[in-house]
Each structure stands twice: as C-alpha cells, then as structure tokens.
Scaffold this motif. Sequence first.
Motif, PDB file in Angstrom:
ATOM      1  N   GLU A  46      93.959  41.679  60.720  1.00 30.20           N
ATOM      2  CA  GLU A  46      93.000  42.795  60.603  1.00 30.20           C
ATOM      3  C   GLU A  46      92.795  43.473  61.959  1.00 30.20           C
ATOM      4  O   GLU A  46      92.766  44.696  62.057  1.00 30.20           O
ATOM      5  N   LEU A  47      92.639  42.675  63.005  1.00 31.54           N
ATOM      6  CA  LEU A  47      92.467  43.249  64.342  1.00 31.54           C
ATOM      7  C   LEU A  47      93.727  43.977  64.788  1.00 31.54           C
ATOM      8  O   LEU A  47      93.651  45.074  65.359  1.00 31.54           O
ATOM      9  N   ASP A  48      94.899  43.400  64.515  1.00 31.19           N
ATOM     10  CA  ASP A  48      96.152  44.048  64.885  1.00 31.19           C
ATOM     11  C   ASP A  48      96.309  45.390  64.186  1.00 31.19           C
ATOM     12  O   ASP A  48      96.780  46.360  64.777  1.00 31.19           O
ATOM     13  N   TRP A  49      95.922  45.464  62.917  1.00 28.88           N
ATOM     14  CA  TRP A  49      96.025  46.729  62.192  1.00 28.88           C
ATOM     15  C   TRP A  49      95.185  47.799  62.901  1.00 28.88           C
ATOM     16  O   TRP A  49      95.652  48.930  63.084  1.00 28.88           O
ATOM     17  N   LEU A  50      93.969  47.450  63.278  1.00 26.49           N
ATOM     18  CA  LEU A  50      93.118  48.412  63.990  1.00 26.49           C
ATOM     19  C   LEU A  50      93.730  48.813  65.327  1.00 26.49           C
ATOM     20  O   LEU A  50      93.725  49.994  65.685  1.00 26.49           O
ATOM     21  N   ILE A  51      94.251  47.846  66.066  1.00 30.55           N
ATOM     22  CA  ILE A  51      94.823  48.129  67.380  1.00 30.55           C
ATOM     23  C   ILE A  51      95.925  49.170  67.278  1.00 30.55           C
ATOM     24  O   ILE A  51      95.965  50.132  68.047  1.00 30.55           O
ATOM     25  N   TYR A  52      96.824  48.998  66.327  1.00 30.05           N
ATOM     26  CA  TYR A  52      97.978  49.892  66.212  1.00 30.05           C
ATOM     27  C   TYR A  52      97.678  51.192  65.476  1.00 30.05           C
ATOM     28  O   TYR A  52      98.282  52.226  65.772  1.00 30.05           O
ATOM     29  N   ASN A  53      96.763  51.157  64.516  1.00 34.27           N
ATOM     30  CA  ASN A  53      96.527  52.333  63.682  1.00 34.27           C
ATOM     31  C   ASN A  53      95.286  53.134  64.030  1.00 34.27           C
ATOM     32  O   ASN A  53      95.226  54.324  63.728  1.00 34.27           O
ATOM     33  N   ASP A  54      94.285  52.501  64.620  1.00 40.75           N
ATOM     34  CA  ASP A  54      93.051  53.200  64.972  1.00 40.75           C
ATOM     35  C   ASP A  54      92.416  52.554  66.203  1.00 40.75           C
ATOM     36  O   ASP A  54      91.379  51.891  66.103  1.00 40.75           O
ATOM     37  N   PRO A  55      93.052  52.717  67.375  1.00 39.20           N
ATOM     38  CA  PRO A  55      92.530  52.051  68.579  1.00 39.20           C
ATOM     39  C   PRO A  55      91.113  52.467  68.944  1.00 39.20           C
ATOM     40  O   PRO A  55      90.365  51.671  69.519  1.00 39.20           O
ATOM     41  N   LEU A  56      90.700  53.675  68.591  1.00 40.14           N
ATOM     42  CA  LEU A  56      89.334  54.105  68.886  1.00 40.14           C
ATOM     43  C   LEU A  56      88.329  53.299  68.060  1.00 40.14           C
ATOM     44  O   LEU A  56      87.300  52.862  68.579  1.00 40.14           O
ATOM     45  N   ALA A  57      88.626  53.079  66.796  1.00 37.09           N
ATOM     46  CA  ALA A  57      87.742  52.259  65.952  1.00 37.09           C
ATOM     47  C   ALA A  57      87.707  50.819  66.463  1.00 37.09           C
ATOM     48  O   ALA A  57      86.656  50.178  66.451  1.00 37.09           O
ATOM     49  N   TYR A  58      88.843  50.321  66.927  1.00 37.05           N
ATOM     50  CA  TYR A  58      88.903  48.973  67.503  1.00 37.05           C
ATOM     51  C   TYR A  58      88.006  48.889  68.732  1.00 37.05           C
ATOM     52  O   TYR A  58      87.208  47.966  68.858  1.00 37.05           O
ATOM     53  N   ALA A  59      88.146  49.851  69.637  1.00 31.00           N
ATOM     54  CA  ALA A  59      87.339  49.859  70.857  1.00 31.00           C
ATOM     55  C   ALA A  59      85.854  49.942  70.513  1.00 31.00           C
ATOM     56  O   ALA A  59      85.029  49.233  71.098  1.00 31.00           O
ATOM     57  N   ASP A  60      85.501  50.787  69.556  1.00 33.73           N
ATOM     58  CA  ASP A  60      84.103  50.918  69.147  1.00 33.73           C
ATOM     59  C   ASP A  60      83.590  49.604  68.570  1.00 33.73           C
ATOM     60  O   ASP A  60      82.471  49.184  68.872  1.00 33.73           O
ATOM     61  N   LEU A  61      84.401  48.940  67.760  1.00 29.60           N
ATOM     62  CA  LEU A  61      84.007  47.651  67.181  1.00 29.60           C
ATOM     63  C   LEU A  61      83.757  46.613  68.271  1.00 29.60           C
ATOM     64  O   LEU A  61      82.765  45.888  68.230  1.00 29.60           O
TER      65      LEU A  61
END
Length: 82
Positions: A46-61
């Motif tokens: 789940e974290l990897d998906w965010l990193i590659y597909n939506d890094p801004l959402a990952y950073a915000d999380l």
Amino acid sequence: MGTLKTCEFNIDTGCVELHYSDGRTVSIDCTAVENEVADNMYQRSELDWLIYNDPLAYADLIINGNPEAFLKAVTVVQPLET
C-alpha cells in the motif's frame, strides 16, 4: 515556508522529495518509514503504491497524517491457500 514547487520520488535515494519555492527541500526516507510503520508485505505494498503513483499524498500522510491508522483501514490480508 515557501510554496511547494515539486514533489517526486527519487529512486536513486529511495526518498520522496518536496522542493519549495524558497529553496528548501524536505526528504522522506521511504525505507525507514516502511520499517517503522508497516507490519507485513500488504502494508508495504500500500505504501509503495502511494510512493510511485501519488508521492504528494504519501508525503501528506507521513507528515500530517496517521500512517498506522491508514494502513489498518486500507490493508486486506488474505492468506495464501494451499
């Protein structure tokens, strides 16, 4: 803090990097985050998906959110059938 100019995953460093208009950079070590908050391969996925597909959402999380609660809400663990 200045305005956010870019947010991207740097595969060479394994970090999500946020670059601001005032010249500052914030770098999030994704491996360290995964080691701290992910308990299994499904949560890492789940974290990897965010990193590659939506890094801004990952950073915000990671900066503003609760990654443990997020992972509990979105992760479905399905044991392998033999």
